[in-house]
Design a protein around this motif. Sequence first.
Motif, short mmCIF file in Angstrom:
data_model
loop_
_atom_site.label_atom_id
_atom_site.label_comp_id
_atom_site.label_asym_id
_atom_site.label_seq_id
_atom_site.Cartn_x
_atom_site.Cartn_y
_atom_site.Cartn_z
N SER A 130 13.62 -0.30 2.62
CA SER A 130 12.27 -1.03 1.92
C SER A 130 12.44 -2.69 2.02
O SER A 130 13.49 -2.98 2.28
N GLU A 170 4.00 -5.36 -4.89
CA GLU A 170 5.09 -5.25 -6.08
C GLU A 170 6.57 -4.91 -5.56
O GLU A 170 7.37 -5.22 -6.08
N ASP A 171 6.62 -4.31 -4.39
CA ASP A 171 7.76 -4.11 -3.64
C ASP A 171 8.30 -5.22 -2.56
O ASP A 171 9.08 -5.23 -1.88
N ASP A 231 8.75 -10.60 -5.57
CA ASP A 231 9.25 -9.73 -6.88
C ASP A 231 10.56 -9.21 -6.73
O ASP A 231 11.08 -8.66 -7.75
N ASN A 232 11.22 -9.19 -5.65
CA ASN A 232 12.69 -8.93 -5.61
C ASN A 232 13.63 -9.80 -4.92
O ASN A 232 14.80 -9.26 -5.05
N ALA A 268 11.98 -4.47 -0.63
CA ALA A 268 12.71 -4.90 -1.58
C ALA A 268 14.29 -4.53 -1.32
O ALA A 268 15.14 -5.64 -1.85
N GLU A 269 14.79 -3.69 -0.93
CA GLU A 269 16.13 -3.47 -0.32
C GLU A 269 16.82 -4.50 0.71
O GLU A 269 17.60 -5.15 0.37
#
Length: 294
Positions: free
Chosen positions: A50, A78-79, A83-84, A52-53
């Motif tokens: 992802s 969001e991901d 945000d991350n 995010a990851e």
Amino acid sequence: MTNIAFVGLGIMGSPMSVHLANAGHDVVGYNRSPEKTKPLTDAGGRAAHSIAEAVADADVVCVMVPDSPDVQQVLTAEDGVFDNAKPGTLVIDFSSIRPDVTVTLAEEARRRGFRMLDAPVSGGEAGARNAALSIMVGGEAADFEEARPLFDTVGKTVVHVGPNGSGQTVKAANQLVVAANIQALSEAVVFLEAYGVDTEAALTVLGGGLAGSAVLQQKKGNMLTRSFEPGFRIELHHKDMGIVTAAAREAGVVVPVGALVAQLMASAKAAGDGQLDHSGLLRGVERLSGRADR
């Protein structure tokens, strides 16, 4: 060594990420089609499941996706990145998108505690594979200097051209010049062939004079063999010409040749040539000339 997240591992992003991994950086890649992470992992990088990851531990996030909505999604979903990723992370957008969208995203990045450079590239697949890209960078000068070693790893001509949005504006101008060159070269090839001239010999001598250009040198082989495997797809250049014409209108300047080539690019896409290399504009000239089946 820098911890780098690279989002978008297509024709351009994949070799760029591999160059960064080969230079000793810790590169984590993400692509919507997971199989496209293989060249990076073969070079010692890692694949994430992802965005995010991928960005969680990154010092620098590189983005190379097709269009403005894609960049917006990567950064603001969001991901996504904002945000991350860690506050202070440097975001480098190598994509070619609208200058106004870049300015808005850069403002949002600053508000969220990030730094952002727009760094669109020119040179196509060959430039990406050979680490010979031309990179036009918009953003803060200090951020540019910090990122310069990374740019030098994937590019040959690297220039800071001004504040955020400037890189995208220069890229739009680049795409205007390239499209006009490809169209003129296409017309010249069809013209030469109509007279039975040794076209390869003709292009050789043209390439040694004022008509010579990087476009002629890089694209003449495609046109002579009618091989249009994509280095840069017509559908992407169609998108870029839309950026050119819209930005020109906003600035109150006229680009008559650009407007014409934009329509010819749109025609090529509508005729089903969108997945071909942009040198496939030659096919449009052949259609207009009644020579498409020759």
